[in-house]
Design an enzyme around this catalytic site. Structure first.
Site, PDB file in Angstrom:
ATOM      1  N   ALA A  96       0.805  -1.223   0.000  1.00  0.00           N
ATOM      2  CA  ALA A  96       0.000   0.000   0.000  1.00  0.00           C
ATOM      3  C   ALA A  96       0.834   1.266   0.000  1.00  0.00           C
ATOM      4  CB  ALA A  96      -0.942  -0.005   1.207  1.00  0.00           C
ATOM      5  N   PHE A 109      -4.161   0.986   4.820  1.00  0.00           N
ATOM      6  CA  PHE A 109      -5.121   0.417   5.759  1.00  0.00           C
ATOM      7  C   PHE A 109      -4.731   0.622   7.219  1.00  0.00           C
ATOM      8  CE2 PHE A 109      -5.839  -1.779   1.809  1.00  0.00           C
ATOM      9  CZ  PHE A 109      -7.224  -1.913   1.762  1.00  0.00           C
ATOM     10  N   GLN A 155       0.343  -5.952  -4.043  1.00  0.00           N
ATOM     11  CA  GLN A 155      -0.834  -6.213  -3.212  1.00  0.00           C
ATOM     12  C   GLN A 155      -1.921  -5.159  -3.468  1.00  0.00           C
ATOM     13  OE1 GLN A 155       0.308  -7.550   1.003  1.00  0.00           O
ATOM     14  NE2 GLN A 155       2.196  -6.565   0.317  1.00  0.00           N
ATOM     15  N   HIS A 170      -4.058  -9.347  -5.156  1.00  0.00           N
ATOM     16  CA  HIS A 170      -5.397  -9.129  -4.592  1.00  0.00           C
ATOM     17  C   HIS A 170      -6.409  -8.669  -5.633  1.00  0.00           C
ATOM     18  CE1 HIS A 170      -3.163  -8.490  -0.532  1.00  0.00           C
ATOM     19  NE2 HIS A 170      -3.414  -9.756  -0.759  1.00  0.00           N
ATOM     20  N   CYS A 185     -19.845 -10.566 -13.560  1.00  0.00           N
ATOM     21  CA  CYS A 185     -21.191 -10.959 -13.141  1.00  0.00           C
ATOM     22  C   CYS A 185     -21.103 -12.270 -12.369  1.00  0.00           C
ATOM     23  CB  CYS A 185     -22.094 -11.120 -14.361  1.00  0.00           C
ATOM     24  SG  CYS A 185     -23.746 -11.761 -13.966  1.00  0.00           S
ATOM     25  N   CYS A 211     -25.625  -6.895 -14.261  1.00  0.00           N
ATOM     26  CA  CYS A 211     -25.162  -7.339 -15.569  1.00  0.00           C
ATOM     27  C   CYS A 211     -26.170  -6.947 -16.643  1.00  0.00           C
ATOM     28  CB  CYS A 211     -24.967  -8.848 -15.553  1.00  0.00           C
ATOM     29  SG  CYS A 211     -24.515  -9.573 -17.136  1.00  0.00           S
ATOM     30  N   THR A 268       5.533  -1.835   2.077  1.00  0.00           N
ATOM     31  CA  THR A 268       4.743  -2.831   2.798  1.00  0.00           C
ATOM     32  C   THR A 268       5.435  -3.187   4.098  1.00  0.00           C
ATOM     33  OG1 THR A 268       3.892  -5.107   2.785  1.00  0.00           O
ATOM     34  CG2 THR A 268       5.816  -4.659   1.406  1.00  0.00           C
TER      35      THR A 268
END
Length: 247
Positions: free
Chosen positions: A21, A32, A102, A120, A128, A150, A191
């Protein structure tokens, strides 16, 4: 420190970057767990972010999920920063084999990186849950309903991101392990290496130089060959800019 990194980059054509991040925070996308991160303080919702970003919550509370997701996880105005561009430059120079990230924002590709493994997933792809048709981010954000539907079968659309309670893509993991285990240089940036199973990938590295670039301490600092406690964009931007002068 940056001079040492430049020497390492200059001497190798088998570099892999593993990022978290902290790479995207320089593009004004919050992380986060830091002091100002998404998981800190009152977020204005009656559920925790961890709960709202879980598979079971998506299944049982789709409207609440999408309200949080669109407000807190999507940053359409975010642009690549110096770290993204430096990595794209290293790849174009034939030095960087892969970016393993990530992050889910797609900024590495926007900067020009071609071989990006997204552990991730990505907000740029959505599918859908009924017929598996894929849709881009604009389709989701411009949906007239809070939960996008959809246009083929009417099913609910889910972001192609790995939520809590979901497993990482096996093929992506295998590819990441292959790149890391065969790399001469592994640069880990942005990270704290506390989120598993992604952080465990570092254990597959058997190369020459392990480089850690992160503002805070990590559990791998004591075994790294070079530790730089600074912003990833600043460090990589400076090192690669100097390196490019010789090309």
């Amino acid at each position: 420190m940056v001079a040492k990194l430049k020497d390492i980059l200059s001497s190798s054509n088998n570099i892999v970057f593993f990022g978290g991040a902290g790479v995207s925070t320089e593009s004004n996308i919050p992380d986060f767990r830091s002091e100002k991160g998404l998981y800190q303080g009152d977020n204005g919702y009656k559920y925790s972010p961890e709960e709202m970003l879980s598979h079971s919550f998506f299944v049982s509370h789709k409207e609440d999920f999408y309200k949080f997701y669109k407000e807190k996880m999507i940053y359409k105005d975010a642009k690549p920063n110096a770290a993204h561009y430096a990595l794209a430059d290293l790849e174009s120079m034939g030095k960087l084999r892969a970016v393993i990230t990530q992050n889910i924002d797609g900024l590495h590709q926007e900067a020009g990186s071609r071989n990006v493994l997204e552990l991730h997933g990505t907000v740029k792809d959505n599918y859908c849950t009924k017929c598996s048709e894929h849709f881009d981010l604009d389709y989701v954000m411009e949906s007239k309903t809070l939960v996008p539907k959809c246009n083929i079968c009417g099913g609910d659309i889910k972001p192609n991101v790995v939520l809590y309670e979901e497993s990482l893509d096996e093929d992506v993991i295998k590819s990441a392990i292959s790149y890391i285990s065969n790399a001469e240089v592994l640069i880990v940036g942005g990270t704290s290496l506390v989120v598993y199973p992604a952080a465990g990938l570092i254990n597959y590295f058997n190369g020459k130089y392990l480089v850690l670039i992160n503002k805070s301490v990590t559990s791998f600092d004591n075994i790294a060959d070079l530790v730089i406690k600074d912003k990833v964009g600043k460090v990589l931007g400076e090192a690669v800019s100097d390196l490019k002068k010789g090309y």
